[in-house]
Design an enzyme around this catalytic site. Structure first.
Site, short mmCIF file in Angstrom:
data_model
loop_
_atom_site.label_atom_id
_atom_site.label_comp_id
_atom_site.label_asym_id
_atom_site.label_seq_id
_atom_site.Cartn_x
_atom_site.Cartn_y
_atom_site.Cartn_z
N ARG A 61 69.69 20.33 10.66
CA ARG A 61 68.75 19.97 11.72
C ARG A 61 67.70 21.04 12.00
NH1 ARG A 61 69.23 16.17 15.37
NH2 ARG A 61 68.53 17.57 17.05
N TYR A 93 59.80 22.59 18.28
CA TYR A 93 59.41 23.76 19.07
C TYR A 93 58.00 24.20 18.72
CZ TYR A 93 63.88 24.49 21.37
OH TYR A 93 64.98 24.34 22.17
N SER A 145 60.70 27.85 23.57
CA SER A 145 61.05 27.30 24.88
C SER A 145 60.59 28.23 25.99
CB SER A 145 62.57 27.10 24.97
OG SER A 145 62.95 26.74 26.29
N CYS A 197 81.38 19.27 32.26
CA CYS A 197 82.24 20.18 31.50
C CYS A 197 81.53 20.70 30.25
CB CYS A 197 83.52 19.46 31.08
SG CYS A 197 84.52 18.87 32.47
N HIS A 210 71.98 18.53 47.42
CA HIS A 210 71.29 19.37 48.40
C HIS A 210 70.00 18.67 48.84
CE1 HIS A 210 69.25 22.71 50.34
NE2 HIS A 210 70.45 23.28 50.44
N ASP A 212 68.80 28.48 50.13
CA ASP A 212 69.71 27.89 51.12
C ASP A 212 71.11 27.70 50.54
OD1 ASP A 212 69.91 26.59 53.84
OD2 ASP A 212 70.63 24.95 52.57
N CYS A 214 89.59 17.60 34.92
CA CYS A 214 89.40 16.15 34.77
C CYS A 214 90.76 15.49 34.53
CB CYS A 214 88.47 15.85 33.59
SG CYS A 214 86.78 16.45 33.81
N CYS A 255 91.73 15.69 30.85
CA CYS A 255 91.27 16.92 30.19
C CYS A 255 92.19 17.29 29.02
CB CYS A 255 91.22 18.07 31.19
SG CYS A 255 90.77 19.66 30.47
N CYS A 269 89.78 25.11 29.59
CA CYS A 269 89.68 24.75 31.01
C CYS A 269 90.95 25.11 31.76
CB CYS A 269 89.38 23.26 31.16
SG CYS A 269 87.71 22.81 30.68
#
Length: 376
Positions: free
Chosen positions: A68, A76, A83, A149, A182, A335, A355, A358, A363
Site C-alpha cells: 500500500r 500524501y 500530514s 479500543c 462535552h 474545561d 468490553c 474482549c 487490555c
C-alpha cells in the site's frame, strides 16, 4: 498559515519555568514526509490493538503495508507532501496550556507533550521528555473524543508497555479517556456547520442533508462491545440539538480497509444513494476528527467532495473544517482538563472496564495497571 500561528504561540509563551503539570496529547499521528509512510503503515498493520488480521499478522501485515505504500504516498503528495496533524496538535497543546495558566494557575506551569502511536514523536519520546522535566502531575489526554479500543485503547496500551518492568516515576498520573458529550465540543461543531450553511443558497437548502462522517470499524470489533459507535452517535445528537434539528442528517462511516464487513453505511455510498433520492446539497462533517489529516484532506475533500461529487452530479457539497484552533474547541479542551483536575476520579470506571467480549490480553493487563498507578 499553521506554521505562522504556531510560531506566534511559541513567542507569546511566558513560562520558562519547570513544568508542574504535563498534558500528554495522545493520537495516531501521521507522516510529515513521504519517506515516513512505509514505516507508518508497517506500524499500523502490525499493531494488533488497531487491526486483527485473520492469519499470520507478522507476515501479512508487513506485506500489506509494503504493497500500500506507493498508493498512500501519492495521497500524501496530493495534500502537500505530508500530514499537518503534528503541527495542529502542537498548536492545540500550546493554546490549551496558555488557557489553563490563566484559568487554573494553581497547577501551572503547564506543558503539552505529544505522544503519537505510529510516527514520531512516539510514546517513548514523550515520556523521556516528561521524566527529564521532572513534572509533578501527568495527565494522559486522548485526542479522540470518542473512545475506541482500536485507537485510544492502542495508545493507552502502548503507555502501559512503556512502563512495564520499570520503576514507576514519582508523579501523579491520571487519564482523560473520552469526551464525546462535552457541550463545547458540540457548540464548536455547530458553529463550523453554520459557517458552511451560510455558503449554500436557500434553494439548495431545501434538498440538503448533513452527513456526519466518522472513521468506521470492523463489525467484529463493534460486536465485541466497542463503545465508539454509540459515542459518535451521542456527539451527533448534541450537535444537531445545537442546530435545533433544522436539517435532515445521517451518521455515515469512512475509511474501510480490506474485504471484511465494516460498520456502515459508508460515506461515499450514502452520497451516491442520496443523489438518486433527489438530494442536491450536502454538508459533510468530520465528526470524529479534531484536526486535519489524510482522512479529511484527501478522502473527504478530494475523493468524495470533488471526484465523487462530480461523478454523480452533486450540485453543492461543503466539507466542514475540523475544530483545529477554533476558540470554542480550545475552551472545551481547557474545561475538560480543569474538570478532571478538580474531580476525585483519576481514571474513569468505564475505562477500567473491558468490553464484554474482549479477547485482547493487552487490555487485561493494562487496565489492571492503570487502576493501580492512577492518582490525582
Amino acid at each position: 498559515m499553521i506554521k505562522k500561528a504556531f510560531y506566534n504561540v511559541r513567542c507569546l509563551s511566558t513560562s520558562n519555568l519547570k513544568p508542574k503539570t504535563g498534558i500528554v496529547m495522545l493520537n495516531m499521528g501521521g507522516p510529515e514526509k513521504l519517506d515516513q509512510v512505509g514505516d507508518y503503515l508497517f506500524k499500523i498493520m502490525t499493531d494488533r490493538d488497531m487491526i486483527q488480521l485473520p492469519i499470520a499478522q507478522d507476515i501479512l501485515g508487513p506485506w500489506i503495508a509494503k504493497r500500500r505504500t506507493p498508493k498512500v504516498q501519492k495521497m500524501y503528495k496530493d495534500i502537500g507532501g505530508g500530514s499537518p496533524i503534528l503541527k495542529w496538535t502542537k498548536l492545540q497543546g500550546e493554546l490549551l496550556c496558555k488557557t489553563l495558566e490563566k484559568e487554573m494557575p494553581q497547577n501551572a506551569p503547564y506543558k503539552p507533550y505529544v505522544a503519537f502511536r505510529y510516527v514520531t514523536p512516539f510514546t517513548d519520546d514523550a515520556f523521556s521528555e516528561l521524566e527529564r522535566d521532572n513534572v509533578e502531575q501527568v495527565i494522559l489526554f486522548s485526542q479522540y473524543p470518542q473512545y475506541s479500543c482500536a485507537t485510544s485503547g492502542s495508545s493507552f496500551n502502548d503507555i502501559y508497555r512503556y512502563f512495564k518492568g520499570k520503576k514507576f516515576p514519582d508523579f501523579k498520573f491520571s487519564v482523560i479517556d473520552r469526551w464525546a458529550t462535552h457541550p463545547l465540543l458540540a457548540k464548536c461543531f455547530a458553529d463550523l456547520i453554520r459557517k458552511e450553511l451560510q455558503q449554500i443558497s436557500d434553494d439548495d437548502k431545501k434538498d440538503l442533508i448533513i452527513l456526519f462522517s466518522a472513521h468506521s470499524l470492523p463489525l467484529k470489533t463493534v460486536n465485541r462491545g466497542d463503545s465508539y459507535p454509540s459515542e459518535v452517535g451521542a456527539t451527533v445528537q448534541l450537535v444537531m440539538s445545537e442546530l435545533n434539528f433544522s436539517y435532515p442528517y445521517q451518521l455515515v462511516w469512512q475509511s474501510k480497509v480490506g474485504p471484511l464487513p465494516w460498520l456502515g453505511p459508508m460515506t461515499d455510498e450514502a452520497i451516491k444513494t442520496y443523489v438518486k433520492q433527489g438530494k442536491k446539497a450536502f454538508v459533510v462533517v468530520p465528526i470524529a476528527f479534531v484536526n486535519e489529516h489524510i482522512e479529511t484532506l484527501h478522502e473527504l475533500d478530494i475523493e468524495y467532495c470533488k471526484e465523487l461529487a462530480n461523478e454523480v452530479g452533486v450540485k453543492t457539497i461543503r466539507r466542514v473544517a475540523t475544530p483545529n484552533d477554533h476558540p470554542l474547541f480550545i475552551q472545551a479542551l481547557a474545561d475538560i482538563v480543569k474538570t478532571h483536575l478538580q474531580s476525585s476520579i483519576a481514571v474513569s470506571p468505564k475505562f477500567l472496564t473491558r468490553c464484554p467480549h474482549c479477547v485482547n490480553i493487552n487490555c487485561i493487563k493494562s487496565k489492571k495497571w492503570y487502576a493501580e498507578v492512577c492518582r490525582l
